[in-house]
Design a protein around this motif. Sequence first.
Motif, PDB file in Angstrom:
ATOM      1  N   LEU A   1       0.829  -1.207   0.000  1.00 50.13           N
ATOM      2  CA  LEU A   1       0.000   0.000   0.000  1.00 50.13           C
ATOM      3  C   LEU A   1       0.862   1.254   0.000  1.00 50.13           C
ATOM      4  CD1 LEU A   1      -2.770   1.365   0.196  1.00 50.13           C
ATOM      5  CD2 LEU A   1      -2.631   1.114   2.688  1.00 50.13           C
ATOM      6  N   ILE A   2       1.906   1.262   0.822  1.00 53.47           N
ATOM      7  CA  ILE A   2       2.810   2.415   0.852  1.00 53.47           C
ATOM      8  C   ILE A   2       3.528   2.561  -0.490  1.00 53.47           C
ATOM      9  CG2 ILE A   2       4.881   3.353   1.955  1.00 53.47           C
ATOM     10  CD1 ILE A   2       3.991   2.059   4.544  1.00 53.47           C
ATOM     11  N   LEU A   3       3.930   1.430  -1.084  1.00 50.92           N
ATOM     12  CA  LEU A   3       4.602   1.478  -2.379  1.00 50.92           C
ATOM     13  C   LEU A   3       3.687   2.066  -3.454  1.00 50.92           C
ATOM     14  CD1 LEU A   3       7.051   0.768  -4.125  1.00 50.92           C
ATOM     15  CD2 LEU A   3       6.086  -1.523  -4.410  1.00 50.92           C
ATOM     16  N   VAL A   4       2.420   1.650  -3.465  1.00 54.93           N
ATOM     17  CA  VAL A   4       1.468   2.188  -4.446  1.00 54.93           C
ATOM     18  C   VAL A   4       1.250   3.679  -4.220  1.00 54.93           C
ATOM     19  CG1 VAL A   4      -0.936   2.087  -5.205  1.00 54.93           C
ATOM     20  CG2 VAL A   4       0.345  -0.022  -4.849  1.00 54.93           C
ATOM     21  N   LEU A   5       1.154   4.090  -2.969  1.00 52.11           N
ATOM     22  CA  LEU A   5       0.984   5.517  -2.672  1.00 52.11           C
ATOM     23  C   LEU A   5       2.184   6.328  -3.143  1.00 52.11           C
ATOM     24  CD1 LEU A   5      -0.623   5.400   0.905  1.00 52.11           C
ATOM     25  CD2 LEU A   5      -1.738   5.940  -1.271  1.00 52.11           C
ATOM     26  N   LEU A   6       3.390   5.807  -2.940  1.00 48.73           N
ATOM     27  CA  LEU A   6       4.587   6.515  -3.393  1.00 48.73           C
ATOM     28  C   LEU A   6       4.617   6.611  -4.921  1.00 48.73           C
ATOM     29  CD1 LEU A   6       7.320   5.048  -1.008  1.00 48.73           C
ATOM     30  CD2 LEU A   6       6.181   7.268  -0.859  1.00 48.73           C
ATOM     31  N   LEU A   7       4.215   5.543  -5.593  1.00 45.87           N
ATOM     32  CA  LEU A   7       4.156   5.583  -7.053  1.00 45.87           C
ATOM     33  C   LEU A   7       3.129   6.594  -7.540  1.00 45.87           C
ATOM     34  CD1 LEU A   7       4.450   1.779  -7.959  1.00 45.87           C
ATOM     35  CD2 LEU A   7       6.185   3.554  -8.265  1.00 45.87           C
TER      36      LEU A   7
ATOM     37  N   VAL B   1       2.469  14.060  -8.995  1.00 45.78           N
ATOM     38  CA  VAL B   1       3.082  15.319  -8.560  1.00 45.78           C
ATOM     39  C   VAL B   1       4.442  15.542  -9.207  1.00 45.78           C
ATOM     40  CG1 VAL B   1       3.656  16.691  -6.502  1.00 45.78           C
ATOM     41  CG2 VAL B   1       1.907  14.937  -6.361  1.00 45.78           C
ATOM     42  N   GLY B   2       5.032  14.488  -9.785  1.00 47.51           N
ATOM     43  CA  GLY B   2       6.396  14.602 -10.302  1.00 47.51           C
ATOM     44  C   GLY B   2       6.552  15.655 -11.380  1.00 47.51           C
ATOM     45  N   GLN B   3       5.687  15.621 -12.374  1.00 45.20           N
ATOM     46  CA  GLN B   3       5.813  16.579 -13.477  1.00 45.20           C
ATOM     47  C   GLN B   3       5.559  18.005 -13.008  1.00 45.20           C
ATOM     48  OE1 GLN B   3       3.335  15.614 -16.803  1.00 45.20           O
ATOM     49  NE2 GLN B   3       4.273  17.142 -18.150  1.00 45.20           N
ATOM     50  N   TRP B   4       4.602  18.183 -12.105  1.00 43.12           N
ATOM     51  CA  TRP B   4       4.328  19.524 -11.589  1.00 43.12           C
ATOM     52  C   TRP B   4       5.507  20.044 -10.774  1.00 43.12           C
ATOM     53  CZ3 TRP B   4       4.026  21.219  -6.505  1.00 43.12           C
ATOM     54  CH2 TRP B   4       3.558  22.530  -6.335  1.00 43.12           C
ATOM     55  N   ALA B   5       6.118  19.184  -9.962  1.00 41.26           N
ATOM     56  CA  ALA B   5       7.230  19.614  -9.117  1.00 41.26           C
ATOM     57  C   ALA B   5       8.462  19.936  -9.952  1.00 41.26           C
ATOM     58  CB  ALA B   5       7.557  18.533  -8.088  1.00 41.26           C
ATOM     59  N   THR B   6       8.732  19.141 -10.982  1.00 37.06           N
ATOM     60  CA  THR B   6       9.920  19.394 -11.809  1.00 37.06           C
ATOM     61  C   THR B   6       9.759  20.616 -12.698  1.00 37.06           C
ATOM     62  OG1 THR B   6       9.033  17.818 -13.435  1.00 37.06           O
ATOM     63  CG2 THR B   6      10.618  16.982 -11.821  1.00 37.06           C
ATOM     64  N   SER B   7       8.520  20.968 -13.026  1.00 33.65           N
ATOM     65  CA  SER B   7       8.306  22.165 -13.850  1.00 33.65           C
ATOM     66  C   SER B   7       8.470  23.452 -13.052  1.00 33.65           C
ATOM     67  CB  SER B   7       6.907  22.128 -14.477  1.00 33.65           C
ATOM     68  OG  SER B   7       5.908  22.132 -13.466  1.00 33.65           O
TER      69      SER B   7
ATOM     70  N   CYS C   1      13.665   9.729  -6.524  1.00 39.35           N
ATOM     71  CA  CYS C   1      14.606   9.339  -5.463  1.00 39.35           C
ATOM     72  C   CYS C   1      14.243   9.976  -4.131  1.00 39.35           C
ATOM     73  CB  CYS C   1      16.027   9.714  -5.859  1.00 39.35           C
ATOM     74  SG  CYS C   1      16.703   8.769  -7.245  1.00 39.35           S
ATOM     75  N   LEU C   2      13.847  11.255  -4.167  1.00 39.74           N
ATOM     76  CA  LEU C   2      13.459  11.937  -2.923  1.00 39.74           C
ATOM     77  C   LEU C   2      12.200  11.326  -2.317  1.00 39.74           C
ATOM     78  CD1 LEU C   2      14.121  15.675  -3.876  1.00 39.74           C
ATOM     79  CD2 LEU C   2      15.484  14.222  -2.381  1.00 39.74           C
ATOM     80  N   VAL C   3      11.234  10.976  -3.167  1.00 42.04           N
ATOM     81  CA  VAL C   3      10.007  10.357  -2.667  1.00 42.04           C
ATOM     82  C   VAL C   3      10.313   8.990  -2.061  1.00 42.04           C
ATOM     83  CG1 VAL C   3       7.764   9.415  -3.336  1.00 42.04           C
ATOM     84  CG2 VAL C   3       8.502  11.615  -4.239  1.00 42.04           C
ATOM     85  N   GLY C   4      11.157   8.193  -2.741  1.00 41.59           N
ATOM     86  CA  GLY C   4      11.543   6.898  -2.183  1.00 41.59           C
ATOM     87  C   GLY C   4      12.316   7.027  -0.887  1.00 41.59           C
ATOM     88  N   LEU C   5      13.190   8.036  -0.811  1.00 42.45           N
ATOM     89  CA  LEU C   5      13.937   8.275   0.425  1.00 42.45           C
ATOM     90  C   LEU C   5      13.006   8.662   1.562  1.00 42.45           C
ATOM     91  CD1 LEU C   5      16.681   8.605   1.864  1.00 42.45           C
ATOM     92  CD2 LEU C   5      16.737  10.962   1.011  1.00 42.45           C
ATOM     93  N   LEU C   6      12.020   9.501   1.275  1.00 43.54           N
ATOM     94  CA  LEU C   6      11.057   9.908   2.296  1.00 43.54           C
ATOM     95  C   LEU C   6      10.236   8.710   2.779  1.00 43.54           C
ATOM     96  CD1 LEU C   6       9.704  12.169   3.909  1.00 43.54           C
ATOM     97  CD2 LEU C   6       8.167  12.526   1.968  1.00 43.54           C
ATOM     98  N   GLY C   7       9.800   7.862   1.834  1.00 47.57           N
ATOM     99  CA  GLY C   7       9.058   6.669   2.233  1.00 47.57           C
ATOM    100  C   GLY C   7       9.891   5.720   3.066  1.00 47.57           C
ATOM    101  N   GLY C   8      11.166   5.549   2.712  1.00 45.60           N
ATOM    102  CA  GLY C   8      12.048   4.698   3.513  1.00 45.60           C
ATOM    103  C   GLY C   8      12.276   5.237   4.909  1.00 45.60           C
ATOM    104  N   ILE C   9      12.407   6.563   5.036  1.00 51.42           N
ATOM    105  CA  ILE C   9      12.588   7.169   6.363  1.00 51.42           C
ATOM    106  C   ILE C   9      11.341   6.973   7.226  1.00 51.42           C
ATOM    107  CG2 ILE C   9      12.891   9.366   7.566  1.00 51.42           C
ATOM    108  CD1 ILE C   9      14.703  10.253   5.292  1.00 51.42           C
TER     109      ILE C   9
END
Length: 250
Positions: free
Chosen positions: A35-41, A47-53, A65-73
């Motif tokens: 469930l956490i993995l699906v939420l991170l995906l 949000v990825g395209q909006w954040a990078t723009s 990478c930042l989203v995966g790092l946050l989920g791991g923390i």
Amino acid sequence: MDVSTNHTVTPPGTSGGGGDGGEPDGLESQQVFLLILVLLLLVCFSVGQWATSRTKYLTEGSFGCLVGLLGGIILLIVNVFGDEDYSIDLAFPNEMFFDVLLPPIIFYQGYSMHKHRFFKNALVVMLLGLFGTIVSFACLSLTSALLRMFSTSTCLKLGAIMAATDSVAVLQVLNPERTPLLHSLVFGEGVINDASSIVLLRSVRSTYNNIDDGVDEALSRTIYSILTGFGLTFFFSGMIGVSVGLFSAF
């Protein structure tokens, strides 16, 4: 921590632990992890395209990478301060990655490259991607052997794995219009480097699988077997690719 003891007083018919050695607890941990993995995906895709723009210093890869790092923390904090252990062991077969997932990626990289620039600089690309990988493999294996912490086979496998350089981050910085030569060299070297590292790793594994009882043979003989297997595999793979390409062209 044995979390199965937390569910020994659970009444029958309720969702929680069971009496079968804690298997429902493992299933619950897998469900929470997925469930956490699906939420991170979903966060990455939505949000990825909006954040990078919004900024030029953030790419889609770095955002993932930042989203995966946050989920791991978050999982680490839950495991440290919580009562439940949501750690999970995911087993992914190596053959599935090398034989099914990786070939289409390399094929797409070769198909999408600038053909004229690649063949114009084919000699330099081959020197960097093929012989550069072999030199890097030798240096890394020798460095690992000097540490005297691993066996010969482990040192060679580490050298083959770490010889694979990731050129994606460099290609994100380079502009193909401003630096076409550098971009084509890095791109071509990355494609050949990935293929060379895979063939090297397979050669090391097949060589040591043929050794009786896992005992190391003479180092010179082992290296000769690895390089011979690498050369034959690379040559025949290239011939098959050229043959299929010529057959498709005509």
